[in-house]
Structure formats: structure tokens, C-alpha cells
Design a protein around this motif. Structure first.
Motif, mmCIF file in Angstrom:
data_model
loop_
_atom_site.group_PDB
_atom_site.id
_atom_site.type_symbol
_atom_site.label_atom_id
_atom_site.label_comp_id
_atom_site.label_asym_id
_atom_site.label_seq_id
_atom_site.Cartn_x
_atom_site.Cartn_y
_atom_site.Cartn_z
ATOM 1 N N UNK A 86 0.850 -1.177 0.000
ATOM 2 C CA UNK A 86 0.000 0.000 0.000
ATOM 3 C C UNK A 86 0.893 1.237 0.000
ATOM 4 N N UNK A 87 0.341 2.429 -0.181
ATOM 5 C CA UNK A 87 1.182 3.622 -0.205
ATOM 6 C C UNK A 87 2.027 3.763 1.059
ATOM 7 N N UNK A 88 3.333 3.690 0.896
ATOM 8 C CA UNK A 88 4.231 3.893 2.015
ATOM 9 C C UNK A 88 4.294 2.765 3.012
ATOM 10 N N UNK A 89 3.787 1.591 2.659
ATOM 11 C CA UNK A 89 3.835 0.525 3.643
ATOM 12 C C UNK A 89 3.330 -0.814 3.145
ATOM 13 N N UNK A 132 -4.418 3.158 -5.288
ATOM 14 C CA UNK A 132 -3.772 3.108 -3.984
ATOM 15 C C UNK A 132 -4.248 4.261 -3.109
ATOM 16 N N UNK A 133 -4.433 3.964 -1.836
ATOM 17 C CA UNK A 133 -4.799 4.970 -0.854
ATOM 18 C C UNK A 133 -4.702 4.350 0.528
ATOM 19 N N UNK A 134 -4.682 5.188 1.541
ATOM 20 C CA UNK A 134 -4.675 4.732 2.935
ATOM 21 C C UNK A 134 -5.296 5.811 3.797
ATOM 22 N N UNK A 135 -6.151 5.400 4.718
ATOM 23 C CA UNK A 135 -6.797 6.368 5.592
ATOM 24 C C UNK A 135 -7.085 5.736 6.946
ATOM 25 N N UNK A 171 -9.811 1.757 9.723
ATOM 26 C CA UNK A 171 -8.869 2.127 8.685
ATOM 27 C C UNK A 171 -9.226 1.436 7.377
ATOM 28 N N UNK A 172 -8.747 2.006 6.270
ATOM 29 C CA UNK A 172 -8.976 1.427 4.952
ATOM 30 C C UNK A 172 -7.748 1.673 4.089
ATOM 31 N N UNK A 173 -7.414 0.682 3.258
ATOM 32 C CA UNK A 173 -6.274 0.808 2.352
ATOM 33 C C UNK A 173 -6.619 0.149 1.019
ATOM 34 N N UNK A 174 -6.001 0.635 -0.047
ATOM 35 C CA UNK A 174 -6.075 0.014 -1.369
ATOM 36 C C UNK A 174 -4.658 -0.212 -1.869
ATOM 37 N N UNK A 175 -4.472 -1.282 -2.603
ATOM 38 C CA UNK A 175 -3.166 -1.543 -3.171
ATOM 39 C C UNK A 175 -3.096 -2.894 -3.842
ATOM 40 N N UNK A 176 -1.888 -3.436 -3.921
ATOM 41 C CA UNK A 176 -1.649 -4.738 -4.541
ATOM 42 C C UNK A 176 -1.687 -5.829 -3.477
#
Length: 227
Positions: A86-89, A132-135, A171-176
Motif C-alpha cells: 500500500x502507499x508507504x507501507x 492506492x490509498x490509505x486512511x 482504517x482502509x487501504x487500497x493496493x496490490x
């Protein structure tokens, strides 16, 4: 003698009937972000479910958010280890199971965190691109940002966690993600003191980055609808 045989036959038939319809066990429900173990109330699980322990660790910007839970689970979710970038992690998760009343599953372990996409060599890129996103403080996120996937992370995923109670986490995240995470779908449980909902929503593949005007247009329109 015949009466005893009839009684034994009746018991045998009852056992066969219960076996044919499946069986239920009891498992503990609990969740914590402070340790790799917890105890909670015992509940009767759905038919053919097992007792599971799941450990998930989210690392963003060097800050780690571990979550450990015990609950009822379908056997297909056992040993469903996987990772997300995810972005940055990264996000890593694993589950262990056992199948007797109120049993204690082995403590799940995680492998070493994968290298961030930003530092991977281009040779490791697998051709899949995802949103991609993270919150935090929300179980939803969406941006136009994308991330190039590497290694065996061949799926695009949105993962949300919402825990209410003494140790609240949202929390929520998008990515690979590895495809093993996509089998987890939605997992939820609740007690009088807390509730937990974990959701994995996946799509296979993503935006294939290639040169050319036609490809760029296809990428644009695909990005508008992916995830």
C-alpha cells in the motif's frame, strides 16, 4: 436383549444423522491491538466452522498497527497467509485454526515484511497496476493514485478494518495483494463489549502500463472503473 439392541440402534442412527448434517463447536471471540493473544466469550459457531486466530500487521510510514483476533471461521480461511503493498507501507496477515470446543489455535506468525514498491527494481514489476490509498478513522478510501505491483501480488484489493469497543480501530487501504487474501471476503463478529468487521474486496489484474496512445486511452477508461 432386543430392547437394548433397539436402543443402541437408535443412538447409532442419531449419531449418523448429526454427522450427515455437520456439527457445531464453540469458540472464543475476542480482538486486541495490544498483544498476540486474547480471551473472550465463548459462542456456538455455524455448522462445520472451526476456531481461528488471525494476526494482521499494518505498517505505514514506519508506524505499526497489529491486530489479533480469535473467532469462528470457515476452514477455507485457515492458513490463508498473504501480503498487501500500500502507499508507504505493507499489510501482512496469517491465520491458524483448531477444530475442538474452545480450543486455542497456535499463534499465527508473519514472514519478514516485503520490500516497499518504491525501492523494488523494475525487474520485479509484474505488469499489474492498482489504485492506492490509505486512511484512518474511515473504512473507505479512494484516490486517483496508482501503485505498480511486484512479485506475486497479482490482485488489486481494498481492505477495511472497523473495530468498536475499548480498543477502537478504523482504517482502509487500497493496493496490490496476493490472491490468497481475496478468499477472505468479509469476516465479522460481535459481543456485548466489541464488534469487528474485516473486509477484503479484490479484482484480478489491473492496469497494464504500456506505451502508445491507444493503450493510454484504454488505461484511462479502465482506471475510471477499476475497484
Amino acid at each position: 436383549m432386543f430392547a437394548k439392541m433397539d436402543s443402541l440402534f437408535g443412538v447409532l442412527c442419531l449419531l449418523l444423522t448429526l454427522t450427515a448434517k455437520g456439527y457445531c463447536i464453540s469458540c472464543q471471540l475476542c480482538v486486541t491491538s495490544m498483544a498476540q493473544s486474547c480471551t473472550g466469550v465463548s459462542v456456538i459457531c455455524p455448522t462445520d466452522y472451526v476456531c481461528a486466530a488471525r494476526y494482521t500487521n499494518t505498517i505505514i510510514g514506519g508506524s505499526s498497527t497489529p491486530v489479533f483476533s480469535r473467532s469462528c471461521s470457515p476452514p477455507t480461511n485457515c492458513n490463508a497467509a498473504g501480503s498487501m503493498t500500500i502507499p508507504g507501507g505493507t499489510v501482512q496477515t496469517n491465520a491458524t485454526c483448531c477444530s475442538t470446543d474452545n480450543c486455542v489455535p497456535p499463534t499465527p506468525t508473519l514472514t519478514a515484511a516485503p520490500t516497499s514498491n518504491s525501492t523494488n527494481s523494475t525487474s520485479a514489476v509484474n505488469g499489474v497496476t492498482c489504485r492506492s490509498c490509505a486512511t484512518v478513522n474511515s473504512d473507505w478510501c479512494y484516490t486517483s493514485d496508482t501503485i505498480r505491483c511486484t512479485g506475486n501480488e497479482l490482485s488489486c484489493v481494498m481492505h477495511s478494518t472497523k473495530i468498536t469497543g475499548p480498543q477502537a480501530v478504523t482504517m482502509a487501504v487500497r493496493g496490490c495483494a496476493t490472491r490468497s487474501l481475496c478468499t477472505l471476503s468479509t469476516q465479522s463478529f460481535s459481543t456485548s463489549e466489541l464488534s469487528s468487521v474485516n473486509t477484503f474486496v479484490c479484482t484480478d489484474g489491473g492496469v497494464v502500463l504500456k506505451s502508445g496512445l491507444l493503450t493510454s486511452m484504454m488505461v484511462f477508461f479502465f482506471c475510471m472503473y477499476i475497484l
